[in-house]
Design a protein around this motif. Sequence first.
Motif, PDB file in Angstrom:
ATOM      1  N   LEU A   3       0.771  -1.085   0.226  1.00  0.00           N
ATOM      2  CA  LEU A   3      -0.137  -0.020  -0.127  1.00  0.00           C
ATOM      3  C   LEU A   3       0.947   1.194  -0.024  1.00  0.00           C
ATOM      4  CD1 LEU A   3      -2.950  -0.959   2.448  1.00  0.00           C
ATOM      5  CD2 LEU A   3      -2.956  -1.183   0.067  1.00  0.00           C
ATOM      6  N   ARG A   4       2.005   1.240   0.582  1.00  0.00           N
ATOM      7  CA  ARG A   4       3.051   2.393   0.626  1.00  0.00           C
ATOM      8  C   ARG A   4       3.568   2.500  -0.625  1.00  0.00           C
ATOM      9  NH1 ARG A   4       5.814   0.946   4.401  1.00  0.00           N
ATOM     10  NH2 ARG A   4       7.771   0.286   3.330  1.00  0.00           N
ATOM     11  N   LYS A   5       4.088   1.536  -1.520  1.00  0.00           N
ATOM     12  CA  LYS A   5       4.775   1.804  -2.549  1.00  0.00           C
ATOM     13  C   LYS A   5       3.899   2.038  -3.817  1.00  0.00           C
ATOM     14  CE  LYS A   5       8.944   0.540  -1.158  1.00  0.00           C
ATOM     15  NZ  LYS A   5      10.139   1.541  -0.894  1.00  0.00           N
ATOM     16  N   LEU A   6       2.774   1.373  -3.692  1.00  0.00           N
ATOM     17  CA  LEU A   6       1.823   1.562  -4.963  1.00  0.00           C
ATOM     18  C   LEU A   6       0.723   2.528  -4.605  1.00  0.00           C
ATOM     19  CD1 LEU A   6       1.145  -1.931  -6.073  1.00  0.00           C
ATOM     20  CD2 LEU A   6       2.896  -0.478  -6.929  1.00  0.00           C
ATOM     21  N   SER A   7       0.428   2.961  -3.433  1.00  0.00           N
ATOM     22  CA  SER A   7      -0.686   3.777  -2.886  1.00  0.00           C
ATOM     23  C   SER A   7      -1.935   2.961  -3.119  1.00  0.00           C
ATOM     24  CB  SER A   7      -0.949   5.117  -3.814  1.00  0.00           C
ATOM     25  OG  SER A   7      -1.464   4.869  -5.022  1.00  0.00           O
ATOM     26  N   ARG A   8      -2.983   3.378  -2.357  1.00  0.00           N
ATOM     27  CA  ARG A   8      -4.260   2.767  -2.445  1.00  0.00           C
ATOM     28  C   ARG A   8      -4.917   2.581  -3.734  1.00  0.00           C
ATOM     29  NH1 ARG A   8      -4.522   6.399   1.865  1.00  0.00           N
ATOM     30  NH2 ARG A   8      -5.919   7.738   0.702  1.00  0.00           N
ATOM     31  N   MET A   9      -4.950   3.845  -4.625  1.00  0.00           N
ATOM     32  CA  MET A   9      -5.554   3.663  -5.723  1.00  0.00           C
ATOM     33  C   MET A   9      -4.667   2.695  -6.838  1.00  0.00           C
ATOM     34  SD  MET A   9      -8.123   4.368  -7.261  1.00  0.00           S
ATOM     35  CE  MET A   9      -9.029   5.305  -6.010  1.00  0.00           C
ATOM     36  N   GLY A  10      -3.534   2.773  -6.717  1.00  0.00           N
ATOM     37  CA  GLY A  10      -2.640   1.828  -7.234  1.00  0.00           C
ATOM     38  C   GLY A  10      -2.728   0.461  -7.060  1.00  0.00           C
ATOM     39  N   THR A  11      -2.743   0.174  -5.882  1.00  0.00           N
ATOM     40  CA  THR A  11      -3.092  -1.425  -5.521  1.00  0.00           C
ATOM     41  C   THR A  11      -4.545  -1.803  -5.799  1.00  0.00           C
ATOM     42  OG1 THR A  11      -2.040  -0.917  -3.620  1.00  0.00           O
ATOM     43  CG2 THR A  11      -3.257  -2.839  -3.464  1.00  0.00           C
ATOM     44  N   VAL A  12      -5.561  -0.800  -5.819  1.00  0.00           N
ATOM     45  CA  VAL A  12      -6.941  -0.947  -6.784  1.00  0.00           C
ATOM     46  C   VAL A  12      -6.609  -1.271  -8.040  1.00  0.00           C
ATOM     47  CG1 VAL A  12      -9.128  -0.048  -7.124  1.00  0.00           C
ATOM     48  CG2 VAL A  12      -8.284   0.213  -4.880  1.00  0.00           C
ATOM     49  N   GLY A  13      -5.909  -0.478  -8.671  1.00  0.00           N
ATOM     50  CA  GLY A  13      -5.652  -0.850 -10.178  1.00  0.00           C
ATOM     51  C   GLY A  13      -4.791  -2.141 -10.413  1.00  0.00           C
ATOM     52  N   LEU A  14      -3.986  -2.552  -9.584  1.00  0.00           N
ATOM     53  CA  LEU A  14      -3.312  -3.753  -9.657  1.00  0.00           C
ATOM     54  C   LEU A  14      -4.237  -4.841  -9.517  1.00  0.00           C
ATOM     55  CD1 LEU A  14      -0.634  -5.577 -10.103  1.00  0.00           C
ATOM     56  CD2 LEU A  14      -0.535  -5.008  -7.459  1.00  0.00           C
ATOM     57  N   GLY A  15      -5.146  -4.707  -8.534  1.00  0.00           N
ATOM     58  CA  GLY A  15      -6.024  -5.763  -8.336  1.00  0.00           C
ATOM     59  C   GLY A  15      -7.079  -5.949  -9.482  1.00  0.00           C
ATOM     60  N   LEU A  16      -7.495  -4.924  -9.932  1.00  0.00           N
ATOM     61  CA  LEU A  16      -8.388  -4.752 -11.312  1.00  0.00           C
ATOM     62  C   LEU A  16      -7.768  -5.601 -12.461  1.00  0.00           C
ATOM     63  CD1 LEU A  16     -10.138  -1.396 -11.315  1.00  0.00           C
ATOM     64  CD2 LEU A  16     -11.222  -3.582 -10.513  1.00  0.00           C
ATOM     65  N   GLY A  17      -6.557  -5.224 -12.581  1.00  0.00           N
ATOM     66  CA  GLY A  17      -5.582  -5.689 -13.626  1.00  0.00           C
ATOM     67  C   GLY A  17      -5.674  -7.253 -13.639  1.00  0.00           C
ATOM     68  N   CYS A  18      -5.191  -7.530 -12.242  1.00  0.00           N
ATOM     69  CA  CYS A  18      -4.857  -9.278 -11.905  1.00  0.00           C
ATOM     70  C   CYS A  18      -6.500  -9.743 -12.158  1.00  0.00           C
ATOM     71  CB  CYS A  18      -4.335  -9.276 -10.704  1.00  0.00           C
ATOM     72  SG  CYS A  18      -2.860  -8.845 -10.507  1.00  0.00           S
ATOM     73  N   LEU A  19      -7.500  -9.439 -11.731  1.00  0.00           N
ATOM     74  CA  LEU A  19      -8.704  -9.866 -12.048  1.00  0.00           C
ATOM     75  C   LEU A  19      -9.108 -10.061 -13.448  1.00  0.00           C
ATOM     76  CD1 LEU A  19     -11.514 -11.355 -10.963  1.00  0.00           C
ATOM     77  CD2 LEU A  19     -12.446  -8.924 -10.637  1.00  0.00           C
ATOM     78  N   ALA A  20      -9.066  -8.870 -14.338  1.00  0.00           N
ATOM     79  CA  ALA A  20      -9.147  -9.156 -15.856  1.00  0.00           C
ATOM     80  C   ALA A  20      -8.052 -10.190 -16.384  1.00  0.00           C
ATOM     81  CB  ALA A  20      -8.831  -7.670 -16.340  1.00  0.00           C
ATOM     82  N   ALA A  21      -6.821 -10.391 -15.982  1.00  0.00           N
ATOM     83  CA  ALA A  21      -6.127 -11.248 -16.391  1.00  0.00           C
ATOM     84  C   ALA A  21      -6.543 -12.694 -16.103  1.00  0.00           C
ATOM     85  CB  ALA A  21      -4.545 -11.058 -15.949  1.00  0.00           C
ATOM     86  N   GLN A  22      -7.000 -13.018 -14.862  1.00  0.00           N
ATOM     87  CA  GLN A  22      -7.491 -14.201 -14.667  1.00  0.00           C
ATOM     88  C   GLN A  22      -8.766 -14.485 -15.456  1.00  0.00           C
ATOM     89  OE1 GLN A  22      -8.172 -13.315 -10.244  1.00  0.00           O
ATOM     90  NE2 GLN A  22      -7.499 -15.514 -10.149  1.00  0.00           N
ATOM     91  N   LEU A  23      -9.653 -13.476 -15.788  1.00  0.00           N
ATOM     92  CA  LEU A  23     -10.741 -13.988 -16.603  1.00  0.00           C
ATOM     93  C   LEU A  23     -10.256 -14.101 -17.901  1.00  0.00           C
ATOM     94  CD1 LEU A  23     -13.069 -11.053 -15.347  1.00  0.00           C
ATOM     95  CD2 LEU A  23     -13.635 -13.450 -15.149  1.00  0.00           C
ATOM     96  N   LEU A  24      -9.453 -13.386 -18.633  1.00  0.00           N
ATOM     97  CA  LEU A  24      -8.907 -13.648 -19.981  1.00  0.00           C
ATOM     98  C   LEU A  24      -8.355 -14.812 -20.173  1.00  0.00           C
ATOM     99  CD1 LEU A  24      -8.801 -12.600 -22.889  1.00  0.00           C
ATOM    100  CD2 LEU A  24      -6.406 -11.546 -22.135  1.00  0.00           C
ATOM    101  N   TYR A  25      -7.535 -15.270 -19.069  1.00  0.00           N
ATOM    102  CA  TYR A  25      -7.052 -16.663 -19.024  1.00  0.00           C
ATOM    103  C   TYR A  25      -7.896 -17.786 -18.987  1.00  0.00           C
ATOM    104  CZ  TYR A  25      -3.703 -20.460 -17.469  1.00  0.00           C
ATOM    105  OH  TYR A  25      -3.226 -21.466 -17.290  1.00  0.00           O
ATOM    106  N   TYR A  26      -9.004 -17.701 -18.128  1.00  0.00           N
ATOM    107  CA  TYR A  26     -10.064 -18.771 -17.745  1.00  0.00           C
ATOM    108  C   TYR A  26     -10.588 -18.895 -19.300  1.00  0.00           C
ATOM    109  CZ  TYR A  26      -9.321 -18.491 -12.788  1.00  0.00           C
ATOM    110  OH  TYR A  26      -8.800 -18.424 -11.655  1.00  0.00           O
ATOM    111  N   SER A  27     -10.992 -17.828 -20.341  1.00  0.00           N
ATOM    112  CA  SER A  27     -11.571 -18.099 -21.190  1.00  0.00           C
ATOM    113  C   SER A  27     -10.873 -18.884 -22.329  1.00  0.00           C
ATOM    114  CB  SER A  27     -11.811 -16.536 -21.817  1.00  0.00           C
ATOM    115  OG  SER A  27     -10.547 -16.018 -22.494  1.00  0.00           O
TER     116      SER A  27
END
Length: 572
Positions: A411-435
């Motif tokens: 949270l300190r390195k990426l900031s709160r919004m940066g961590t939210v963005g990282l989480g959204l990106g990982c979730l999108a990558a998971q969905l694309l991979y599952y397809s």
Amino acid sequence: MSANPQWDISRALGVARLFHLVCGVRDACVTPFLTLYLRQLGLAAPWVGVLMGAKHLVAAFWAPSWAFLAKSYRKRRALLTGSLLGSAGASLLMALVPPPDEAPADPSCNASRGARPSALPPAAASIPRAVGAPGLRRAPAGGVHAPAGRPAGYTVGYAVGSVEGAGTAARVLPPVASGLRDTARAGAFKVGRTAPPLLAGGTAPGSPANLSAAKGDAGALGLSLEGLRWTFLLSLGSVVFWELLTAPLEQVADDSLYEYLDFVDATDRYGSLWIWRLLGLSAGVCGIAAAVGQLECFVATSGPRGVLHFYGYSVVSTVALLVSIAFPVPICRRQEPSYKTIKALSLVGGDPRLILLTFTVFLVGAATSAVQNFLFWHMKDHGSSELVMGFSVALGLLGEILLHPFKTTLLRKLSRMGTVGLGLGCLAAQLLYYSFLWSWWAALPAQILSAVSNGALWWAVKASVEDLATPRTERPLGAMFRGHIFGGGSSLGSFVGGFVVMYFSLAVLYRACCVLLLLWLALLLSIQSRLPQEQKINYSKLLVMEASDTSDSEQGTERDWLVKAMREEYSE
């Protein structure tokens, strides 16, 4: 204080850890496998989506209401006991829901007893093999051929060993299969696409003409649309009733423990209890899958597989009921305003950062429901066992636990919004991979990303809520995000996702959710960069001001560091 057992903090925390552990095992017995069981009952994707959407909707709005009433009338312990006892009995109702037709025995169970599967009747033998019969897979050109390495006993839904089994395969598998766009799909999907509508008189699939055609096809295969309707209605009633009893448990227990610790200023020890719940979920989801695989053939040889999940849930609920007797529930409580939830709602509407966070959590709920509802269907179609499915869930949970020591650094390195963005990106990558899933084991590597797409994302959301909330509204605001907003998104995602799977495919659903998340991520970062920066008060700088700056005069008051800090904060 330690002489009074009511305030024995060590004992209270020990009981709370055990309660969270047992409740984690309890939830793991059924929740991850519920949609798979509904599929084995013969319900197609749209119906399963409606059932899961109703379940999420009840949990989102019923649990806070009951928690408020239990707190107002001081009936929390009664609610804990009633919820555990009632849900133990209500879970068994799902095991009593009959499939639309008599389900054939599982072929693996027959094989273990030396029995041979019955031959297909002529009516069932005429079904195109592209429907997804055991032992066949799609060829690149849309045809099918038998692979040499298909696991023994591989089935989709029921075994295709009778008229009912063949009908179930034709009714259930087609909405999940992807890549079939030829004439074989048109012929094989005829029953699957006309069975889901529940009411006649509409257009397209629900029209009387289509329903009559569906009844003709169903009659040829020995199916009964009336039986499917009853299965759906009984499942819907059982799931809703079960969720009404289960939903308030977690919030009531959390509120009781937090207030208990708040009386003695020990709330700092509350934050680590969630780990015990994840440990219970990890152990339970693997344990119940292993138990079902070993014992199901000895308990039941007919009917849909999975009833042991509900028996296990009922047994563990009884254990949790015994533990809840010693669960810390404060008898006397501090009087707090009852409008904190309304105040939290007004905060969301008045802060642009909270508005962005609201849309983010809602979309995450909708996308997550797509994974939770249909990923096991996808894995089952590729020959996965329930033990592998359970292990895939445990991988994500254990990854979240292992990532937790790095929470502060992240949270300190990426900031709160940066961590939210990282989480959204990982979730999108998971969905694309599952397809693009190509084998049963291929889902396991992507599950590790759940540590970020679920764990880190929610850490950032919680930190943002605590920072933007006013005093004494942190918990109501956090509960609103986890309950109403996330649950509402999961409900909508379930309702829509089932129909997308039926009319397109599961791969299309996953890719659409991936694109939606990436578009929102780009919009979120764009809007966030244009918002005014939060002004933080530099107290260390103010503290080094000369003591002569503070006086009783008007001019001295203006220079008082505390007054200036308070005025700056108020002006924001």
